[in-house]
Design an enzyme around this catalytic site. Structure first.
Site, PDB file in Angstrom:
ATOM      1  N   HIS A   8      -3.342   7.308   0.994  1.00  9.55           N
ATOM      2  CA  HIS A   8      -3.864   6.491   2.129  1.00  9.55           C
ATOM      3  C   HIS A   8      -4.877   7.156   2.659  1.00  9.55           C
ATOM      4  CE1 HIS A   8      -3.890   3.795   5.670  1.00  9.55           C
ATOM      5  NE2 HIS A   8      -2.895   4.187   5.909  1.00  9.55           N
ATOM      6  N   CYS A  49      -5.523   3.079  10.914  1.00  7.89           N
ATOM      7  CA  CYS A  49      -5.580   2.460   9.621  1.00  7.89           C
ATOM      8  C   CYS A  49      -6.276   1.420   9.181  1.00  7.89           C
ATOM      9  CB  CYS A  49      -3.982   2.317   8.889  1.00  7.89           C
ATOM     10  SG  CYS A  49      -3.269   4.001   9.402  1.00  7.89           S
ATOM     11  N   HIS A  87      -0.923  -3.503   2.304  1.00 10.63           N
ATOM     12  CA  HIS A  87      -1.234  -2.309   2.813  1.00 10.63           C
ATOM     13  C   HIS A  87      -0.433  -1.173   2.325  1.00 10.63           C
ATOM     14  CE1 HIS A  87      -2.532   0.362   5.985  1.00 10.63           C
ATOM     15  NE2 HIS A  87      -1.233   0.424   6.585  1.00 10.63           N
TER      16      HIS A  87
END
Lengths: 404, 339, 85
Positions: free
Chosen positions: A331, A163, A296
């Site tokens: 995401h 990520c 995030h």
């Protein structure tokens, strides 16, 4: 002192828009990109929300000028659309004009297309057009097709740190510039939704069946998304020489590892804290200089707790305004860092702060809450953008207003 | 990039006897029917506790243990940066998860293969085991995977962010992936012994695998790493010009090179790059070919660099040049010198 | 119940690849996580998969899962409570 690195162009495609302008518009109108997949064949399609780019793969091919050209995976096409916009926005007509770097990020390459034909590929009896996708599983495939298409070839590579991949791509490109190896680097990432990834995160039991609720007490996991984003980075001397229009400065960055657990962050957010602190120190700014943190904020139980703790540790009782834009875009894994870096630039250029959708209840472990409304007309000079991932990989970027 | 970089220590797991003791190249024999070399894996239990070992798939063990052994050989516990390159990551896990998705119809899936299929999982494990909380990065780009990891590590040193960086690469081959790549014509179809690779006159090559790690730092070590030069999809002219400017940049003449370590792999489609370069620049220079020893894979360049370090030390050479490319696309030069 | 617990232990050993552990090494009431067998959060997900694959019991909420997976005893009791009498 190392040479300054400027952002001179950007391009993107996400579930909330096919270019930067459309993304900004959706952010302003609080229009989430979450919904249900129309392109992926999965038993979860009516159950797990995703933020899918509206265009079909064929439509993306048309947008990228690759209609009926074989071998282009959805991952590649998303990337190509974003890359073309990034170069246009930087006023680059021909990327071949100088040696440049393309630092891409990807988590599963062209898995979106490979997984559909994987077992046919394994079957010696089967033959046909699907064989063109054999090598797209490889992360380098999308990177090289994009690089070849626009003519970037001095440094061409792909980073894959889950990520945080594209945040690391931006850092790497900026460092190549500072070391004088290139004057220009186009950096970012591309990610297409896949059955593989949906099932992967689902097996970790961290996908919410509702739209994700970052930093909410009732949060119950993330929603996946897809998209691509690239930023054009240029050295100060190149900017002077070609009179580039500077959008913002990439003033600080840091990559740390938590060394805590293969998939979970430490409860006190040690890695997140270090990454933000070091990035800020590098930028020459202090905690007081930060007006906005694009967190995030995946809305998993663990991430938001540890990231929130890290914010409180770094900023004390003066935590700047913060929000997660993942309820808009989902995401997007390897693309997330670059997408959110562009959002950070947009926050600075528009003097605005984007809302954290779907928030209603403060987390009991934290004293802070995210912004829930669009805030306009506030000074935003320095933004921290966070990307944290599997393997304990943490990356923070500091993006600053250009004082030119 | 200015500054001096030194290799402090190294370790390799490969189809050779490379893990323990001094290295003597051995021409391997392929049993067949496939043109494939397998890594000789050491006993991992001395490096990883049973509780940690039980979940790890093959390439994770191979990568982690090569990294740990490298740190041991370098007498370093915690490096300041960990950077790796891999072309394929854990294929075994990727395949397992793809099969599980199908076999269990997307229900009741074990997360472990998914987690381990992530390319940066070896990096995470090294960091976890050594409690290394600093810089950590992973490149996944065919023949520019290890190469960028090395460049990244050197930049960490140049920036003063690290005194010692751990840099390495790992790749495995599986039956399934061997077959997939055979559909792309990567391997020779008739059984070909490594010793006959260059005389076969056929397309394709021999599949390989392995892991190799290095610690690099700014204080003198076992070899000096002068530099790395990557060239993407070059023409012959561009490649030759890149070599000339690379050597000139490091003030080394072609005649100063004592040994050329060449990635020639017997694939008649791409061998001309090696042959032309050798003919033009190194007609009199000693040449060692490493692909018959380790096979072809994305990060074979890491094995070549490891072999270059061993040979430079063992034979007391001044300058060793490595030239390698991956199926004609990603070309790399490494230049090593005596300390 | 005893038979179920023995079977569970065998399944746990196989699923988690606990190579040097035998069913008799696992105490019915010993905690599976932390101290006891030294399992972690990924193991707990794998144990939930075990319940789903072998006993067709789906545990959705990881928090609920933690309670069920305390020990072999608690797992066995949970399985029995879900099985038709």
């Amino acid at each position: 002192m190392a040479e300054q690195v400027f952002i001179t162009g950007m391009g993107m495609v996400t579930a909330i828009g096919n270019n930067v302008q459309e993304n900004l518009q959706s952010l302003r109108l609080q229009r989430s990109g979450l919904g249900y997949t129309r392109h992926i064949d999965t038993i979860h399609k009516a159950v797990l929300p995703v933020a899918e780019v509206t265009a079909t793969t064929q439509e993306l091919a048309a947008m990228a000028g690759k209609e009926n050209v074989p071998g282009y995976s959805r991952t590649t096409l998303l990337g190509l659309v974003a890359m073309q916009e990034a170069l246009r926005s930087a006023g680059i007509n021909d990327a071949r004009e100088m040696p440049a770097a393309f630092i891409n990020a990807s988590t599963v390459g062209g898995m979106c297309d490979t997984e559909k034909v994987y077992f046919d590929i394994l079957d010696p009896e089967k033959d046909g057009a699907f064989l063109q996708f054999i090598d797209t599983l490889d992360c380098a495939d999308c990177t090289q097709r994009i690089a070849d298409d626009v003519g970037i070839r001095e440094y061409v590579t792909t980073i894959s740190t889950a990520c945080s991949s594209s945040a690391n791509a931006l850092m790497y490109g900026a460092r190549l510039i500072q070391q004088g190896l290139v004057q220009r680097a186009v950096c970012g990432g591309t990610e297409a939704l896949t059955r593989f990834t949906i099932n992967g995160f689902n097996s970790l039991k961290n996908i919410d069946k509702q739209p994700c609720r970052p930093f909410d007490q009732q949060r119950n996991g993330l929603n996946l998304g897809e998209g691509a984003a690239y930023l054009v980075l240029e050295s100060a001397s190149l900017v002077r020489q070609r009179q580039s229009k500077v959008l913002a400065t990439l003033s600080g960055w840091c990559n740390t590892n938590e060394a805590f657990h293969p998939t979970a962050p430490s409860p006190e957010g040690d890695g997140a804290y270090e990454a933000m602190k070091e990035a800020l120190a590098m930028s020459g700014r202090t905690a007081d200089d930060v007006q906005y943190v694009n967190v995030h904020g995946t809305a998993t139980l663990n991430n938001d707790l540890s990231e929130g703790k890290a914010l409180e540790r770094l900023f004390g009782d003066k935590v700047p305004r913060f929000s997660s834009t993942k309820p808009f875009t989902g995401h997007t894994l390897a693309a997330a860092g670059a997408i959110e870096a562009i959002f950070s630039v947009l926050a600075i250029r528009g003097q605005l702060i984007f809302p954290n959708l779907h928030f209603s209840e403060k987390m009991e472990e934290l004293n802070i809450v995210p912004e829930t409304q669009l805030i306009t007309g506030v000074p935003v000079r320095n933004v921290i953008s966070n990307s944290f991932g599997f393997g304990g990989n943490n990356a923070s970027l500091v993006i600053s207003q250009y004082e030119g | 990039m200015k500054g001096k970089y030194y290799i402090q220590g190294s370790a390799a797991i490969s189809p050779q006897e490379s893990f323990f003791g001094s290295f003597t190249p051995q021409m391997p024999v392929v049993e067949g029917p496939l043109n494939r070399l397998r890594a000789k894996e050491p006993d991992y239990s001395g490096f990883i506790t049973p509780n940690n070992l039980r979940r790890m798939s093959r390439v994770l063990k191979m990568g982690l243990v090569a990294a740990l052994k490298c740190l041991q050989n370098s007498d370093i516990a915690i490096p300041d940066a960990i950077v790796t390159g891999t072309g394929r990551g854990s294929l075994q896990d990727t395949e397992r998860f793809l099969h599980n998705i199908r076999d269990y119809a997307e229900t009741a899936l074990n997360p472990t293969p998914f987690i381990q299929s992530t390319y940066n999982s070896v990096n995470g494990l090294i960091a976890l085991q050594q409690k290394c909380t600093r810089y950590n990065n992973t490149f996944v780009h065919r023949g520019f995977s290890f190469e960028h990891a090395l460049l990244d590590g050197m930049m960490q040193l140049a920036e003063g962010r690290a005194d010692v960086a751990l840099v390495g690469a790992f790749d495995e081959m599986t039956d399934e992936h061997f077959y997939i790549k055979s559909r792309l014509g990567m391997w020779k179809t008739a059984l070909t012994q490594p010793a006959d690779l260059f005389t076969s006159g056929t397309t394709g090559t021999l599949s390989g695998e392995g892991a190799a790690f290095f610690t690099i730092g700014t204080t003198p070590g076992i070899a000096r790493l002068d530099g790395i030069r990557m060239v993407y999809k070059p023409s012959r002219q561009e490649l030759h010009a890149a070599l000339e400017s690379f050597l000139a940049q490091h003030r080394v003449a072609v005649t100063d090179i004592d040994l050329l370590i060449s990635g020639q792999n017997g694939d008649t489609r791409y061998d001309q790059f090696y042959q032309q370069l050798t003919r033009q620049f190194f007609p009199q220079t000693a040449v060692q070919y490493f692909k018959p020893l380790c096979g072809e894979y994305e990060t074979a360049g890491a094995f070549a660099l490891w072999m270059a370090v061993q040979t430079l030390q063992a034979q007391g050479l001044q300058h060793v040049l490595v030239y390698n490319h991956f199926f004609g696309e990603q070309h790399t030069f490494f230049l090593l010198s005596a300390v | 119940m005893e038979a179920l617990k023995l079977k569970l232990k065998q399944q746990i050993i196989e699923a988690l690849n606990l190579q040097d552990t035998k069913p008799e090494d696992i105490d019915d009431n010993a905690p599976l996580f932390g101290e006891g067998l030294g399992l972690d959060s990924i193991d707990s997900l794998e144990l939930m998969v075990l319940l789903e694959r072998h006993y067709h019991i789906k545990v959705e909420d990881p928090r609920e899962g933690r309670k069920i997976l305390q020990s072999v005893q608690s797992m066995a009791e949970f399985i029995q409570s879900k099985q038709p009498a």
